[in-house]
Design an enzyme around this catalytic site. Structure first.
Site, PDB file in Angstrom:
ATOM      1  N   ASN A  20       0.841  -1.186   0.000  1.00  0.00           N
ATOM      2  CA  ASN A  20       0.000   0.000   0.000  1.00  0.00           C
ATOM      3  C   ASN A  20       0.878   1.237   0.000  1.00  0.00           C
ATOM      4  O   ASN A  20       2.112   1.141  -0.010  1.00  0.00           O
ATOM      5  CB  ASN A  20      -0.961  -0.023   1.200  1.00  0.00           C
ATOM      6  CG  ASN A  20      -0.236  -0.156   2.527  1.00  0.00           C
ATOM      7  OD1 ASN A  20       0.619   0.649   2.867  1.00  0.00           O
ATOM      8  ND2 ASN A  20      -0.567  -1.205   3.281  1.00  0.00           N
ATOM      9  N   ARG A  21       0.260   2.395   0.033  1.00  0.00           N
ATOM     10  CA  ARG A  21       0.981   3.661  -0.144  1.00  0.00           C
ATOM     11  C   ARG A  21       1.441   4.291   1.166  1.00  0.00           C
ATOM     12  O   ARG A  21       1.900   5.429   1.179  1.00  0.00           O
ATOM     13  CB  ARG A  21       0.081   4.654  -0.893  1.00  0.00           C
ATOM     14  CG  ARG A  21      -0.239   4.226  -2.319  1.00  0.00           C
ATOM     15  CD  ARG A  21      -1.319   5.113  -2.921  1.00  0.00           C
ATOM     16  NE  ARG A  21      -0.954   6.518  -2.855  1.00  0.00           N
ATOM     17  CZ  ARG A  21      -1.817   7.522  -2.989  1.00  0.00           C
ATOM     18  NH1 ARG A  21      -3.091   7.247  -3.199  1.00  0.00           N
ATOM     19  NH2 ARG A  21      -1.413   8.758  -2.929  1.00  0.00           N
TER      20      ARG A  21
END
Length: 417
Positions: free
Chosen positions: A207-208
């Site tokens: 994920n970011r």
């Protein structure tokens, strides 16, 4: 903002150059005031070139301008880095025998001292007493880092990295009471960063998350006096916060094991990590290639819910019943509900004491230096945290943690610092 950067006479004085550049590049007017000893390490011309302002050490330069009074009166923020043992002793004693100490006597703005010295000097009773005196007067003396010192020595007393000093200094300029020593004697566990679930030796599900919010929480908790353990997944090459023990992990399973291990005996757990909800059912032993044998789909299985597991462990007596448990929720709204609708449901489902809610997407929360959101309580309370730096949001979350801790269990006797 008018920032005065004081520089003490220690080998870490060279790091003050990065500090000065950070302030000037952010648009602040910077005046550098070194001690005479500091000029043995960094030349006057360097400080003048970086700040664009004249540099003096004594009170008899530019006498008509009365700089020993005016500089402190006009300052919006004073940061001293490095603050040596001798310099802090002189400040604590109210000395005014050079331009820097005289300026500090007249300053009424936030003052941040970043100590740097050998471990024996930092732990000496005289330094301990001086730090306690300075803090009692409202001066922010930040905790030093541990690591390589002069020569072959290592230990506590290393100057924190310039970016960390800037972040803490800007925090107290945003909010003067952001760093009270109200977590002394407490142990706080923080998780941060994203996890990566491998698909094959090359690819992963991730994920970011940058880890910045979790690191800010750990940093602020440590500067408020807590013993802090940081369980860190993947981050954006962040330096370890000063005075924080870091445990590095990779996958959600790794994080679950580390969090459960280190949650025993702590006063609060703040789960700021972005843990993957799913992982591949199996991991390919070699790189998955395109072609006739490429998979049409990749089956996923659900990872264990670490936050809900902590709540269950507290209920079952595996961790202390007084432990405050804080969750984070990165949410987006849709046709069925807005961010808070989903967050309220998550709080009920998880069973934690507090839930920090961030709306994500379009430059919000992930991979940026600012944040905002809401703080939901299991008691039904809801409060907007307001927009600001991630350190500012961390300080507001920790305010609520402290209030809950003080209600549940008396604060242990703290050390003299």
């Amino acid at each position: 903002m008018h920032v005065v950067v004081g520089v003490g006479g220690g080998i870490a004085a060279y790091k003050s150059c990065s500090l000065i550049r950070s302030f000037t590049e952010s648009g602040h007017r910077v005046r550098v005031i070194p001690t005479e000893s500091a000029l043995e390490f960094v030349g006057r011309a360097t400080f003048e070139a970086l700040s664009g302002q004249p540099v003096h050490t004594g009170v008899f330069a530019d006498v008509p301008e009365v700089p020993h009074v005016r500089l402190g009166q006009e300052a919006d923020l004073v940061v001293v880095a490095p603050a040596t043992a001798d310099l802090m002793a002189r400040i604590a004693g109210g000395r005014a025998d050079d331009l820097l100490t005289a300026t500090l006597l007249t300053a009424r703005c936030p003052v941040v001292l970043a100590p740097a010295m050998h471990t024996e000097m930092w732990e000496h009773p005289a330094t301990v007493a001086n730090v306690a005196t300075l803090r009692s007067r409202g001066t922010h003396v930040i905790e030093p880092a541990s690591g390589r010192l002069t020569g072959h020595d290592t230990g506590s007393g290393r100057l924190p990295e310039p970016d960390e000093i800037v972040a803490l200094a800007m925090l107290v300029s945003e909010r003067a009471d952001a760093l009270p020593r109200d977590l002394e004697g407490r142990h706080v566990l923080v998780s941060a960063g994203g996890t990566r679930e491998p698909l094959d030796p090359v690819r992963f599900l991730g994920n970011r998350s940058s880890g910045k919010q979790g690191y800010a929480l750990a940093r602020v908790a440590a500067q408020r006096g807590a013993q802090v353990t940081l369980v860190a997944g993947y981050t954006s090459d962040l330096d370890a916060p000063a005075a924080v023990d870091v445990v590095n992990v990779k996958t959600a399973a790794d994080m679950q094991v580390a969090v459960r291990k280190h949650a025993v005996g702590v006063d609060a757990v703040v789960m700021a990590a972005a843990v993957a909800d799913f992982r591949p059912e199996s991991i390919a032993g070699s790189k998955i290639k395109k072609g006739a044998n490429e998979p049409s789909s990749i089956p996923l299985i659900r990872n264990d819910d670490i936050l809900a597991g902590l709540v269950a462990a507290r209920r079952d007596g595996d961790i202390e019943s007084s432990t405050v448990i804080v969750g984070f929720a990165a949410e987006t709204g849709d046709a069925d509900g807005d961010v808070l609708t989903y967050a309220r449901a998550k709080l009920r489902r998880k069973g934690c004491d507090l839930l920090v809610v961030n709306a994500v997407g379009d430059g919000k929360a992930f991979e940026v230096d600012h944040n905002d959101g809401w703080l939901l309580g299991a008691d039904g309370s809801e409060a907007a945290l307001g927009e600001g730096s991630k350190a500012l949001l961390a300080s507001r979350v920790l305010d609520s943690v402290v209030q809950m801790l003080d209600t549940r269990s008396p604060r242990p006797t703290s050390n003299p610092r």
